[in-house]
Write an enzyme that holds these catalytic residues in place. Structure first.
Site, PDB file in Angstrom:
ATOM      1  N   ASP A  34      33.488  -1.429 -21.229  1.00  0.00           N
ATOM      2  CA  ASP A  34      34.634  -1.505 -22.141  1.00  0.00           C
ATOM      3  C   ASP A  34      34.330  -0.703 -23.400  1.00  0.00           C
ATOM      4  OD1 ASP A  34      37.091  -3.915 -22.351  1.00  0.00           O
ATOM      5  OD2 ASP A  34      36.650  -2.653 -24.094  1.00  0.00           O
ATOM      6  N   LEU A  36      35.749  -1.362 -26.208  1.00  0.00           N
ATOM      7  CA  LEU A  36      35.991  -2.276 -27.341  1.00  0.00           C
ATOM      8  C   LEU A  36      36.943  -1.628 -28.349  1.00  0.00           C
ATOM      9  CD1 LEU A  36      32.453  -3.883 -27.873  1.00  0.00           C
ATOM     10  CD2 LEU A  36      34.351  -4.703 -26.462  1.00  0.00           C
ATOM     11  N   ILE A  61      36.154   5.426 -20.893  1.00  0.00           N
ATOM     12  CA  ILE A  61      36.459   6.016 -19.579  1.00  0.00           C
ATOM     13  C   ILE A  61      37.025   7.435 -19.684  1.00  0.00           C
ATOM     14  CG2 ILE A  61      36.724   3.827 -18.335  1.00  0.00           C
ATOM     15  CD1 ILE A  61      39.799   4.232 -18.535  1.00  0.00           C
ATOM     16  N   THR A 101      43.803   7.553 -21.881  1.00  0.00           N
ATOM     17  CA  THR A 101      43.076   6.422 -21.285  1.00  0.00           C
ATOM     18  C   THR A 101      43.591   6.101 -19.883  1.00  0.00           C
ATOM     19  OG1 THR A 101      42.499   5.439 -23.405  1.00  0.00           O
ATOM     20  CG2 THR A 101      42.605   3.954 -21.535  1.00  0.00           C
ATOM     21  N   ASP A 132      54.015  -4.162 -12.831  1.00  0.00           N
ATOM     22  CA  ASP A 132      55.348  -4.073 -12.222  1.00  0.00           C
ATOM     23  C   ASP A 132      56.244  -3.099 -12.990  1.00  0.00           C
ATOM     24  OD1 ASP A 132      55.800  -5.592 -14.527  1.00  0.00           O
ATOM     25  OD2 ASP A 132      56.794  -7.250 -13.497  1.00  0.00           O
ATOM     26  N   GLU A 133      55.818  -2.710 -14.213  1.00  0.00           N
ATOM     27  CA  GLU A 133      56.673  -1.838 -15.027  1.00  0.00           C
ATOM     28  C   GLU A 133      56.847  -0.452 -14.406  1.00  0.00           C
ATOM     29  OE1 GLU A 133      56.285  -1.884 -19.215  1.00  0.00           O
ATOM     30  OE2 GLU A 133      55.843  -4.015 -19.294  1.00  0.00           O
ATOM     31  N   PRO A 211      59.994 -12.420 -34.329  1.00  0.00           N
ATOM     32  CA  PRO A 211      60.897 -11.296 -34.023  1.00  0.00           C
ATOM     33  C   PRO A 211      61.304 -11.282 -32.557  1.00  0.00           C
ATOM     34  CG  PRO A 211      58.632 -10.517 -34.285  1.00  0.00           C
ATOM     35  CD  PRO A 211      58.593 -11.985 -34.512  1.00  0.00           C
TER      36      PRO A 211
HETATM   37  P1  NAD Z   1      44.300  -5.358 -22.977  1.00  0.00           P
HETATM   38  O1  NAD Z   1      44.953  -4.345 -23.848  1.00  0.00           O
HETATM   39  O2  NAD Z   1      44.220  -6.768 -23.422  1.00  0.00           O
HETATM   40  O3  NAD Z   1      42.816  -4.893 -22.640  1.00  0.00           O
HETATM   41  C1  NAD Z   1      42.492  -3.567 -22.320  1.00  0.00           C
HETATM   42  C2  NAD Z   1      40.983  -3.420 -22.367  1.00  0.00           C
HETATM   43  O4  NAD Z   1      40.661  -2.068 -22.020  1.00  0.00           O
HETATM   44  C3  NAD Z   1      40.378  -3.685 -23.754  1.00  0.00           C
HETATM   45  O5  NAD Z   1      39.232  -4.496 -23.641  1.00  0.00           O
HETATM   46  C4  NAD Z   1      40.015  -2.296 -24.255  1.00  0.00           C
HETATM   47  O6  NAD Z   1      38.905  -2.285 -25.157  1.00  0.00           O
HETATM   48  C5  NAD Z   1      39.700  -1.578 -22.958  1.00  0.00           C
HETATM   49  N1  NAD Z   1      39.877  -0.114 -23.088  1.00  0.00           N
HETATM   50  C6  NAD Z   1      40.958   0.520 -23.617  1.00  0.00           C
HETATM   51  N2  NAD Z   1      40.735   1.850 -23.604  1.00  0.00           N
HETATM   52  C7  NAD Z   1      39.520   2.049 -23.037  1.00  0.00           C
HETATM   53  C8  NAD Z   1      38.753   3.200 -22.738  1.00  0.00           C
HETATM   54  N3  NAD Z   1      39.198   4.442 -23.032  1.00  0.00           N
HETATM   55  N4  NAD Z   1      37.542   3.051 -22.124  1.00  0.00           N
HETATM   56  C9  NAD Z   1      37.083   1.803 -21.826  1.00  0.00           C
HETATM   57  N5  NAD Z   1      37.761   0.668 -22.122  1.00  0.00           N
HETATM   58  C10 NAD Z   1      38.974   0.790 -22.706  1.00  0.00           C
HETATM   59  O7  NAD Z   1      45.049  -5.237 -21.573  1.00  0.00           O
HETATM   60  P2  NAD Z   1      45.470  -6.385 -20.534  1.00  0.00           P
HETATM   61  O8  NAD Z   1      46.775  -6.934 -20.938  1.00  0.00           O
HETATM   62  O9  NAD Z   1      44.304  -7.266 -20.306  1.00  0.00           O
HETATM   63  O10 NAD Z   1      45.722  -5.478 -19.240  1.00  0.00           O
HETATM   64  C11 NAD Z   1      44.623  -5.123 -18.387  1.00  0.00           C
HETATM   65  C12 NAD Z   1      45.146  -4.271 -17.244  1.00  0.00           C
HETATM   66  O11 NAD Z   1      46.138  -5.001 -16.509  1.00  0.00           O
HETATM   67  C13 NAD Z   1      45.831  -2.986 -17.706  1.00  0.00           C
HETATM   68  O12 NAD Z   1      45.496  -1.969 -16.795  1.00  0.00           O
HETATM   69  C14 NAD Z   1      47.324  -3.306 -17.648  1.00  0.00           C
HETATM   70  O13 NAD Z   1      48.070  -2.159 -17.374  1.00  0.00           O
HETATM   71  C15 NAD Z   1      47.353  -4.271 -16.454  1.00  0.00           C
HETATM   72  N6  NAD Z   1      48.448  -5.274 -16.494  1.00  0.00           N
HETATM   73  C16 NAD Z   1      48.649  -6.061 -17.588  1.00  0.00           C
HETATM   74  C17 NAD Z   1      49.630  -7.054 -17.548  1.00  0.00           C
HETATM   75  C18 NAD Z   1      49.879  -7.974 -18.718  1.00  0.00           C
HETATM   76  O14 NAD Z   1      50.804  -8.793 -18.654  1.00  0.00           O
HETATM   77  N7  NAD Z   1      49.096  -7.926 -19.775  1.00  0.00           N
HETATM   78  C19 NAD Z   1      50.409  -7.228 -16.402  1.00  0.00           C
HETATM   79  C20 NAD Z   1      50.183  -6.379 -15.300  1.00  0.00           C
HETATM   80  C21 NAD Z   1      49.175  -5.418 -15.347  1.00  0.00           C
HETATM   81  O1  DAU Z   2      55.266  -6.580 -16.791  1.00  0.00           O
HETATM   82  C1  DAU Z   2      53.904  -6.363 -17.004  1.00  0.00           C
HETATM   83  C2  DAU Z   2      53.670  -5.850 -18.404  1.00  0.00           C
HETATM   84  O2  DAU Z   2      53.893  -6.955 -19.288  1.00  0.00           O
HETATM   85  C3  DAU Z   2      52.284  -5.265 -18.616  1.00  0.00           C
HETATM   86  O3  DAU Z   2      52.117  -4.142 -17.804  1.00  0.00           O
HETATM   87  C4  DAU Z   2      52.065  -4.892 -20.086  1.00  0.00           C
HETATM   88  O4  DAU Z   2      50.742  -4.445 -20.287  1.00  0.00           O
HETATM   89  C5  DAU Z   2      52.308  -6.134 -20.937  1.00  0.00           C
HETATM   90  O5  DAU Z   2      52.166  -5.819 -22.295  1.00  0.00           O
HETATM   91  C6  DAU Z   2      53.706  -6.697 -20.652  1.00  0.00           C
HETATM   92  O6  DAU Z   2      54.738  -5.783 -21.133  1.00  0.00           O
HETATM   93  P1  DAU Z   2      56.055  -6.309 -21.894  1.00  0.00           P
HETATM   94  O7  DAU Z   2      56.591  -5.203 -22.674  1.00  0.00           O
HETATM   95  O8  DAU Z   2      56.956  -7.024 -20.949  1.00  0.00           O
HETATM   96  O9  DAU Z   2      55.359  -7.453 -22.833  1.00  0.00           O
HETATM   97  P2  DAU Z   2      55.585  -7.808 -24.381  1.00  0.00           P
HETATM   98  O10 DAU Z   2      54.842  -9.087 -24.617  1.00  0.00           O
HETATM   99  O11 DAU Z   2      55.336  -6.665 -25.278  1.00  0.00           O
HETATM  100  O12 DAU Z   2      57.146  -8.130 -24.428  1.00  0.00           O
HETATM  101  C7  DAU Z   2      57.720  -9.142 -23.613  1.00  0.00           C
HETATM  102  C8  DAU Z   2      59.204  -9.146 -23.884  1.00  0.00           C
HETATM  103  O13 DAU Z   2      59.430  -9.640 -25.219  1.00  0.00           O
HETATM  104  C9  DAU Z   2      59.859  -7.784 -23.837  1.00  0.00           C
HETATM  105  O14 DAU Z   2      61.170  -7.918 -23.333  1.00  0.00           O
HETATM  106  C10 DAU Z   2      59.912  -7.346 -25.312  1.00  0.00           C
HETATM  107  C11 DAU Z   2      60.091  -8.663 -26.044  1.00  0.00           C
HETATM  108  N1  DAU Z   2      59.469  -8.758 -27.388  1.00  0.00           N
HETATM  109  C12 DAU Z   2      58.179  -8.371 -27.542  1.00  0.00           C
HETATM  110  C13 DAU Z   2      57.561  -8.464 -28.772  1.00  0.00           C
HETATM  111  C14 DAU Z   2      56.132  -8.004 -28.966  1.00  0.00           C
HETATM  112  C15 DAU Z   2      60.186  -9.306 -28.436  1.00  0.00           C
HETATM  113  O15 DAU Z   2      61.370  -9.695 -28.273  1.00  0.00           O
HETATM  114  N2  DAU Z   2      59.570  -9.405 -29.667  1.00  0.00           N
HETATM  115  C16 DAU Z   2      58.292  -8.985 -29.882  1.00  0.00           C
HETATM  116  O16 DAU Z   2      57.809  -9.080 -31.035  1.00  0.00           O
END
Ligand code: NAD
Ligand code: DAU
Length: 350
Positions: A34, A36, A61, A101, A132-133, A211
């Site tokens: 990572d 970080l 990476i 990235t 799923d996005e 928000p």
């Molecule tokens: P996050 O942003 O919480 O964590 C990302 C991690 O990647 C961090 O620890 C960061 O330091 C590391 N990172 C970023 N750039 C880097 C680099 N250049 N080299 C090495 N490490 C690096 O993300 P998350 O929400 O835990 O998502 C993890 C994975 O799952 C992502 O690939 C995201 O697309 C996917 N994903 C997330 C969600 C969600 O709801 N959060 C849903 C579906 C898929």
């Molecule tokens: O669907 C999977 C994705 O879910 C992941 O791939 C992404 O990494 C993860 O961040 C998440 O994306 P979203 O854009 O759906 O998540 P977020 O929490 O940013 O927003 C969720 C919903 O809430 C979206 O419709 C935007 C809205 N939102 C978000 C924020 C931050 C608000 O209304 N207010 C806010 O302040």
């Protein structure tokens, strides 16, 4: 498979995946790579940091020389790739970082795997964690299946879609053993408070406006993060090379309904009079290109590999709130410094 390189293991989902594998497989060596960034936090892994089967490497990476050397030194048998820039709003203000990235970083890992595993790809595995996005947005009806055509709208989802295409291209062209999973929105502990649920918890706790973008009518399909980690385990061990699986919670919520439920839970937990936290809801300018609805059809994963989500949303949300309220130090550490600056920039103009 004995040595697994997990990228992005200090982030939200990555830390759950690392914890899961370290606890479940004492005979595996788990290497967490990572960079970080602001989203990576080793405190997420305090519970397992001294385990014999765990080690951490700080690195980027996007640095191909570093990645090649890491493969040479560590000789991993498999990669579970989560490292990414993951926040849609940040991708709107800074798309290039997402290309570096999410696209270039993924290709660097694929190149290293192609090179260092070339004697025999069959007993190696490159697992790419995606979203799923990539499928774009749904109207009122229907669900994303593994056959839905890609139609990303944000720079984030475009970069993830691109990385998925590269993974499939390396399977088709070079015979690399690959698997991809596309998951819906995760929630749970250690979630960085720039995303909807942890941001709302933090703001409600501090009596700050919550928000809600647009009219709050956008719909997301929420999954308990540990259910995602368990799905990754099942897919990693059982999927055939070249397969894709959708992972989702069958749990669709309109943002505004979710926030109202959260306000109710927070009132109870904080001993506030019912209806107090709802007054903090503030409708703000919508996100550009905001996808209306996501919903995942995970029938394939359920039928072929026997995975199902474990937790009801109301229960999971309450557990999540409990975690944030009892981990104040974690929350205050990640919301100091740069976070304040980000928050000002992101929300002052909305
Ligand atoms: P996050 O942003 O919480 O964590 C990302 C991690 O990647 C961090 O620890 C960061 O330091 C590391 N990172 C970023 N750039 C880097 C680099 N250049 N080299 C090495 N490490 C690096 O993300 P998350 O929400 O835990 O998502 C993890 C994975 O799952 C992502 O690939 C995201 O697309 C996917 N994903 C997330 C969600 C969600 O709801 N959060 C849903 C579906 C898929
Ligand atoms: O669907 C999977 C994705 O879910 C992941 O791939 C992404 O990494 C993860 O961040 C998440 O994306 P979203 O854009 O759906 O998540 P977020 O929490 O940013 O927003 C969720 C919903 O809430 C979206 O419709 C935007 C809205 N939102 C978000 C924020 C931050 C608000 O209304 N207010 C806010 O302040």
């Amino acid at each position: 498979m004995k040595k697994i390189l997990i990228t992005g293991g200090a982030g939200f989902i990555g830390s759950h995946v690392v914890r899961w594998f370290v606890n479940a497989y004492s005979d595996y060596q788990i290497i967490n790579l990572d960079k970080l960034t602001y989203a990576g936090n080793l405190a997420n892994l305090a519970e397992i940091e001294n385990r014999n089967n765990y080690s951490f490497v700080k690195g980027d990476i996007t640095d191909s020389t570093f990645i090649n050397k890491l493969f040479l030194d560590e000789k991993p048998d498999a990669v579970i790739h989560l490292a990414a820039e993951s926040h849609v709003d940040r991708s709107i203000s800074n798309p290039s970082e997402f290309v570096m990235t999410n696209v270039v970083g993924t290709v660097n890992l694929l190149n290293a795997a192609k090179e260092y595993w070339r004697d025999d790809y069959s007993n190696k595995r490159f697992y790419h964690v995606s979203t799923d996005e990539v499928y774009g947005t749904l109207g009122e009806k229907g669900m994303f299946t593994e056959k839905t055509a890609y139609d990303p709208h944000s720079p984030y989802s475009a970069s993830k879609a691109s990385s998925d295409h590269f993974v499939r291209a390396y399977a088709d062209t070079y015979g690399l053993n690959t698997v991809i999973s596309n998951c819906s929105n995760n929630y749970g502990s250690h979630h960085f408070p720039e995303k909807l649920i942890p941001l709302a918890i933090n703001n409600i706790k501090n009596n700050k406006p919550v928000p809600v973008y647009g009219k709050g009518e956008n719909i997301r399909d929420w999954l308990w993060v540990e259910d995602h980690a368990r799905a990754i385990d099942v897919i990693f061990h059982n999927a055939k090379s070249g397969e894709t699986y959708n992972i989702g919670g069958h749990n669709e919520w309109k943002n505004i309904d979710l926030i109202r439920l959260l306000c109710k839970i927070m009132d109870q937990k904080l001993g506030r009079e019912s209806g107090t936290s709802e007054k903090l809801i503030a409708f703000v300018t919508d996100r550009a290109g905001h996808d209306l609805r996501y919903a995942i059809d995970s029938t394939k994963l359920q039928r072929e590999l026997g995975w199902t989500p474990s937790l009801q949303f109301e229960e999971g949300l309450e557990k999540t709130v409990d975690w944030y309220l009892s981990n104040e130090e974690w929350l205050s550490n990640v919301t100091s410094g740069n976070y304040q600056r980000y928050y000002e920039e992101q929300y002052s103009l909305r």
